[in-house]
Design a protein around this motif. Structure first.
Motif, PDB file in Angstrom:
ATOM      1  N   VAL A 154       0.920  -1.093  -0.003  1.00 20.49           N
ATOM      2  CA  VAL A 154       0.292   0.030  -0.089  1.00 20.49           C
ATOM      3  C   VAL A 154       0.894   1.273  -0.160  1.00 20.49           C
ATOM      4  CG1 VAL A 154      -1.606  -1.092   1.070  1.00 20.49           C
ATOM      5  CG2 VAL A 154      -0.150   0.127   2.380  1.00 20.49           C
ATOM      6  N   ASP A 155       0.392   2.139  -0.243  1.00 23.26           N
ATOM      7  CA  ASP A 155       1.100   3.470  -0.314  1.00 23.26           C
ATOM      8  C   ASP A 155       1.570   3.971   1.019  1.00 23.26           C
ATOM      9  OD1 ASP A 155      -0.945   6.223   0.323  1.00 23.26           O
ATOM     10  OD2 ASP A 155      -1.992   4.296  -0.032  1.00 23.26           O
ATOM     11  N   ASP A 156       2.557   5.120   1.131  1.00 27.39           N
ATOM     12  CA  ASP A 156       2.892   5.458   2.112  1.00 27.39           C
ATOM     13  C   ASP A 156       2.103   6.166   3.153  1.00 27.39           C
ATOM     14  OD1 ASP A 156       2.840   7.646   0.799  1.00 27.39           O
ATOM     15  OD2 ASP A 156       4.938   8.057   0.764  1.00 27.39           O
ATOM     16  N   ASN A 157       0.901   6.566   2.804  1.00 23.22           N
ATOM     17  CA  ASN A 157       0.013   7.321   3.798  1.00 23.22           C
ATOM     18  C   ASN A 157      -1.041   6.260   4.198  1.00 23.22           C
ATOM     19  OD1 ASN A 157       0.780  10.185   4.127  1.00 23.22           O
ATOM     20  ND2 ASN A 157       0.506  10.374   1.945  1.00 23.22           N
ATOM     21  N   SER A 158      -1.163   4.993   3.677  1.00 22.29           N
ATOM     22  CA  SER A 158      -2.102   4.139   4.078  1.00 22.29           C
ATOM     23  C   SER A 158      -1.756   3.490   5.443  1.00 22.29           C
ATOM     24  CB  SER A 158      -2.524   2.983   3.138  1.00 22.29           C
ATOM     25  OG  SER A 158      -2.977   3.414   1.929  1.00 22.29           O
ATOM     26  N   ASN A 159      -2.354   3.879   6.570  1.00 20.71           N
ATOM     27  CA  ASN A 159      -1.888   3.659   7.884  1.00 20.71           C
ATOM     28  C   ASN A 159      -2.750   2.956   8.760  1.00 20.71           C
ATOM     29  OD1 ASN A 159      -3.635   5.790   8.474  1.00 20.71           O
ATOM     30  ND2 ASN A 159      -2.204   7.229   8.856  1.00 20.71           N
ATOM     31  N   HIS A 160      -4.026   2.606   8.137  1.00 21.14           N
ATOM     32  CA  HIS A 160      -5.118   1.955   8.808  1.00 21.14           C
ATOM     33  C   HIS A 160      -5.539   0.779   7.877  1.00 21.14           C
ATOM     34  CE1 HIS A 160      -8.252   1.383  11.865  1.00 21.14           C
ATOM     35  NE2 HIS A 160      -9.022   1.121  10.807  1.00 21.14           N
ATOM     36  N   PRO A 161      -5.678  -0.280   8.289  1.00 22.45           N
ATOM     37  CA  PRO A 161      -5.428  -0.870   9.722  1.00 22.45           C
ATOM     38  C   PRO A 161      -3.861  -0.934   9.922  1.00 22.45           C
ATOM     39  CG  PRO A 161      -6.176  -2.744   8.250  1.00 22.45           C
ATOM     40  CD  PRO A 161      -6.428  -1.478   7.576  1.00 22.45           C
ATOM     41  N   ALA A 162      -3.503  -1.389  10.963  1.00 23.50           N
ATOM     42  CA  ALA A 162      -2.035  -1.395  11.098  1.00 23.50           C
ATOM     43  C   ALA A 162      -1.236  -2.438  10.625  1.00 23.50           C
ATOM     44  CB  ALA A 162      -1.957  -1.623  12.772  1.00 23.50           C
ATOM     45  N   GLU A 163      -1.866  -3.445  10.252  1.00 18.91           N
ATOM     46  CA  GLU A 163      -1.238  -4.632   9.455  1.00 18.91           C
ATOM     47  C   GLU A 163      -1.113  -4.260   7.993  1.00 18.91           C
ATOM     48  OE1 GLU A 163      -5.473  -6.165  10.056  1.00 18.91           O
ATOM     49  OE2 GLU A 163      -4.141  -4.893  11.244  1.00 18.91           O
ATOM     50  N   ALA A 164      -1.698  -3.132   7.293  1.00 18.60           N
ATOM     51  CA  ALA A 164      -1.466  -3.005   6.128  1.00 18.60           C
ATOM     52  C   ALA A 164       0.023  -2.932   5.682  1.00 18.60           C
ATOM     53  CB  ALA A 164      -2.223  -1.708   5.573  1.00 18.60           C
ATOM     54  N   PRO A 165       0.327  -3.422   4.657  1.00 15.97           N
ATOM     55  CA  PRO A 165       1.816  -3.588   4.266  1.00 15.97           C
ATOM     56  C   PRO A 165       2.089  -2.153   3.689  1.00 15.97           C
ATOM     57  CG  PRO A 165       0.380  -4.620   2.682  1.00 15.97           C
ATOM     58  CD  PRO A 165      -0.240  -4.144   3.634  1.00 15.97           C
ATOM     59  N   LYS A 166       2.692  -1.377   4.456  1.00 12.97           N
ATOM     60  CA  LYS A 166       2.805  -0.002   3.764  1.00 12.97           C
ATOM     61  C   LYS A 166       4.106  -0.197   3.270  1.00 12.97           C
ATOM     62  CE  LYS A 166       2.252   3.667   6.546  1.00 12.97           C
ATOM     63  NZ  LYS A 166       2.527   4.699   7.663  1.00 12.97           N
ATOM     64  N   SER A 167       4.339   0.626   1.911  1.00 11.72           N
ATOM     65  CA  SER A 167       5.548   0.819   1.306  1.00 11.72           C
ATOM     66  C   SER A 167       6.009   2.097   1.088  1.00 11.72           C
ATOM     67  CB  SER A 167       5.432   0.072  -0.008  1.00 11.72           C
ATOM     68  OG  SER A 167       4.407   0.904  -1.027  1.00 11.72           O
ATOM     69  N   GLU A 168       7.170   2.475   0.067  1.00 13.89           N
ATOM     70  CA  GLU A 168       7.697   3.560  -0.272  1.00 13.89           C
ATOM     71  C   GLU A 168       6.832   4.131  -1.288  1.00 13.89           C
ATOM     72  OE1 GLU A 168       8.883   0.654  -3.298  1.00 13.89           O
ATOM     73  OE2 GLU A 168       8.915   0.662  -1.070  1.00 13.89           O
ATOM     74  N   LEU A 169       5.926   3.440  -1.892  1.00 12.83           N
ATOM     75  CA  LEU A 169       5.018   4.049  -3.019  1.00 12.83           C
ATOM     76  C   LEU A 169       4.127   5.180  -2.624  1.00 12.83           C
ATOM     77  CD1 LEU A 169       3.344   0.599  -4.395  1.00 12.83           C
ATOM     78  CD2 LEU A 169       5.395   1.921  -5.482  1.00 12.83           C
ATOM     79  N   SER A 170       4.226   6.197  -3.478  1.00 12.34           N
ATOM     80  CA  SER A 170       3.229   7.366  -3.286  1.00 12.34           C
ATOM     81  C   SER A 170       2.090   7.503  -4.038  1.00 12.34           C
ATOM     82  CB  SER A 170       4.379   8.604  -3.540  1.00 12.34           C
ATOM     83  OG  SER A 170       3.534   9.659  -3.295  1.00 12.34           O
ATOM     84  N   ALA A 171       1.127   7.917  -3.435  1.00 14.55           N
ATOM     85  CA  ALA A 171      -0.119   8.091  -4.062  1.00 14.55           C
ATOM     86  C   ALA A 171      -0.417   9.469  -4.697  1.00 14.55           C
ATOM     87  CB  ALA A 171      -1.533   7.981  -3.125  1.00 14.55           C
ATOM     88  N   PHE A 172       0.704  10.477  -4.116  1.00 13.56           N
ATOM     89  CA  PHE A 172       0.723  11.902  -4.661  1.00 13.56           C
ATOM     90  C   PHE A 172       1.537  12.007  -6.176  1.00 13.56           C
ATOM     91  CE2 PHE A 172       0.465  13.120  -0.127  1.00 13.56           C
ATOM     92  CZ  PHE A 172      -0.850  12.921  -0.269  1.00 13.56           C
ATOM     93  N   THR A 173       2.736  10.918  -6.186  1.00 11.45           N
ATOM     94  CA  THR A 173       3.716  10.932  -7.298  1.00 11.45           C
ATOM     95  C   THR A 173       3.733   9.684  -7.725  1.00 11.45           C
ATOM     96  OG1 THR A 173       5.674  10.970  -5.598  1.00 11.45           O
ATOM     97  CG2 THR A 173       4.964  13.085  -6.560  1.00 11.45           C
ATOM     98  N   PRO A 174       2.617   8.883  -8.109  1.00 11.24           N
ATOM     99  CA  PRO A 174       2.771   7.529  -8.438  1.00 11.24           C
ATOM    100  C   PRO A 174       3.721   7.128  -9.399  1.00 11.24           C
ATOM    101  CG  PRO A 174       0.843   8.616  -9.416  1.00 11.24           C
ATOM    102  CD  PRO A 174       1.632   9.494  -8.554  1.00 11.24           C
ATOM    103  N   ASN A 175       4.366   6.243  -9.355  1.00  8.87           N
ATOM    104  CA  ASN A 175       5.706   5.697 -10.426  1.00  8.87           C
ATOM    105  C   ASN A 175       5.186   4.521 -10.800  1.00  8.87           C
ATOM    106  OD1 ASN A 175       8.137   4.452 -11.073  1.00  8.87           O
ATOM    107  ND2 ASN A 175       8.820   6.492 -10.900  1.00  8.87           N
ATOM    108  N   ALA A 176       5.084   4.467 -12.241  1.00  5.28           N
ATOM    109  CA  ALA A 176       4.539   3.271 -13.068  1.00  5.28           C
ATOM    110  C   ALA A 176       5.715   1.973 -12.816  1.00  5.28           C
ATOM    111  CB  ALA A 176       4.289   3.531 -14.391  1.00  5.28           C
ATOM    112  N   GLU A 177       6.961   2.252 -12.900  1.00  4.21           N
ATOM    113  CA  GLU A 177       7.888   1.399 -12.876  1.00  4.21           C
ATOM    114  C   GLU A 177       7.961   0.656 -11.296  1.00  4.21           C
ATOM    115  OE1 GLU A 177       8.244   4.238 -14.163  1.00  4.21           O
ATOM    116  OE2 GLU A 177       8.429   3.626 -16.240  1.00  4.21           O
ATOM    117  N   ALA A 178       7.822   1.542 -10.403  1.00  7.85           N
ATOM    118  CA  ALA A 178       7.969   1.216  -9.022  1.00  7.85           C
ATOM    119  C   ALA A 178       6.697   0.322  -8.911  1.00  7.85           C
ATOM    120  CB  ALA A 178       7.929   2.393  -8.180  1.00  7.85           C
ATOM    121  N   ILE A 179       5.559   0.685  -9.164  1.00  2.00           N
ATOM    122  CA  ILE A 179       4.404  -0.253  -9.044  1.00  2.00           C
ATOM    123  C   ILE A 179       4.545  -1.685  -9.644  1.00  2.00           C
ATOM    124  CG2 ILE A 179       1.896  -0.607  -9.558  1.00  2.00           C
ATOM    125  CD1 ILE A 179       1.876   2.578  -9.493  1.00  2.00           C
ATOM    126  N   ALA A 180       5.111  -1.485 -11.058  1.00  2.60           N
ATOM    127  CA  ALA A 180       5.241  -2.831 -11.775  1.00  2.60           C
ATOM    128  C   ALA A 180       6.369  -3.613 -10.949  1.00  2.60           C
ATOM    129  CB  ALA A 180       5.758  -2.366 -13.179  1.00  2.60           C
TER     130      ALA A 180
END
Length: 310
Positions: A80-106
């Motif tokens: 999940v993106d770096d602002n997805s903080n609920h629920p606590a078990e959500a696998p937060k990553s370095e991905l950004s919803a503000f500056t989405p990067n296709a290569e990083a997602i792929a």
């Protein structure tokens, strides 16, 4: 974090105005059932068809993350993106919803991407990479939320769980609004998004919840034609002159605003909300998202209104 107009627009678009936040809610509790294993494929939602149940879902947007976990699809979410903080078990990553990067997602090798905006034309980029995606933009009505939850249930193989979440939300909202006190005159309110006095009108998603409770929004005249997208900046003089009965703060975490800071503002001592201690501190996250926890936001509004003598 000080919210400039540009930052506010981006944050509102992805419903990620601040960090942290949690609250109890029956509507967001994941249900268990057979649909996750018995749902048949292929399934189609809009122009998207999935031939099999997605097992590696990437989510860019806190509201969508909360929806997926609420319907029991959390185990299929791998990032999940770096602002997805609920629920606590959500696998937060370095991905950004503000500056989405296709290569990083792929690089996450997803079989489904859930987006809450199309910044950087990410939808086109994912399409070129042949990565399936579902766009769940910021809701403007409760029906938008219900539809997105239903769609995600269909796509992830959890249609029954999604239906249960939607029904619980509807039931909870109906109960919360069933016994509101009858008033000869509507109470007025100011909804504060930041100490620069940005607000949200009744035409926005959050504004519609206040309308549901029967409140009158002092920000509506500031964007009567909708040119400001429902998020005008009010002057301090205008707020004081409007003299709202209630002040709701959606900037308690990002900007450390509180009843005490509002009371300390020059010229605010005569405002009804200040005189009568009717300043309500909200959870920034819950106030900015359109997932199952809207029930918690509505409950906070109803509780505040119930304390005002009819």
């Amino acid at each position: 974090m000080r919210r400039t107009p540009r930052i506010l627009a981006a944050l509102l678009a992805t419903a990620a105005l601040a960090l942290g936040g949690c609250a109890d809610s029956t509507a967001e509790q994941p249900t268990t059932g057979a649909s996750g294993s018995t749902a048949s494929y292929p399934v189609t939602v809009g122009s998207l068809t999935l031939d099999k149940r997605p097992e590696k879902i990437v989510v860019l947007g806190p509201s969508a993350t909360e929806m997926l976990f609420a319907i029991g699809a959390g185990q299929q979410v791998t990032a999940v993106d770096d602002n997805s903080n609920h629920p606590a078990e959500a696998p937060k990553s370095e991905l950004s919803a503000f500056t989405p990067n296709a290569e990083a997602i792929a690089a996450k090798q997803p079989d489904l991407v859930v987006l809450t905006n199309d910044l950087n034309k990410i939808a086109d980029q994912l399409g070129q990479l042949k990565i399936p995606f579902y766009l769940a933009p910021a809701a403007t009505t409760l029906d938008d939320s219900y539809r997105q939850i239903t769609d995600l249930g269909t796509l992830t193989g959890h249609p029954d769980e999604a239906a249960d979440v939607v029904q619980r939300m509807k039931d909870d909202i109906a109960k919360l609004t069933a016994d509101l006190p009858q008033r000869a005159k509507k109470l007025t309110y100011f909804y504060e998004l930041g100490p620069e006095y940005y607000s949200a009108t009744s035409k926005t998603f959050v504004g519609s919840l206040f309308t549901l409770v029967g409140l009158e929004n002092i920000a509506d005249p500031a964007d009567a034609d909708g040119a400001k997208g429902g998020y005008p900046q009010l002057s301090e003089e205008a707020i004081i002159q409007a003299n709202p009965d209630l002040v709701f703060l959606a900037d308690t975490k990002c900007c450390q605003q509180s009843a005490d800071t509002v009371k300390a503002r020059k010229g605010w001592a005569g405002v009804t909300a200040v005189k009568n201690n009717q300043i309500v501190a909200l959870d920034d996250d819950i106030a900015s998202r359109w997932g199952p926890r809207v029930v918690d936001l509505l409950r906070a509004i109803v509780d505040a209104v119930a304390k005002v003598p009819a």
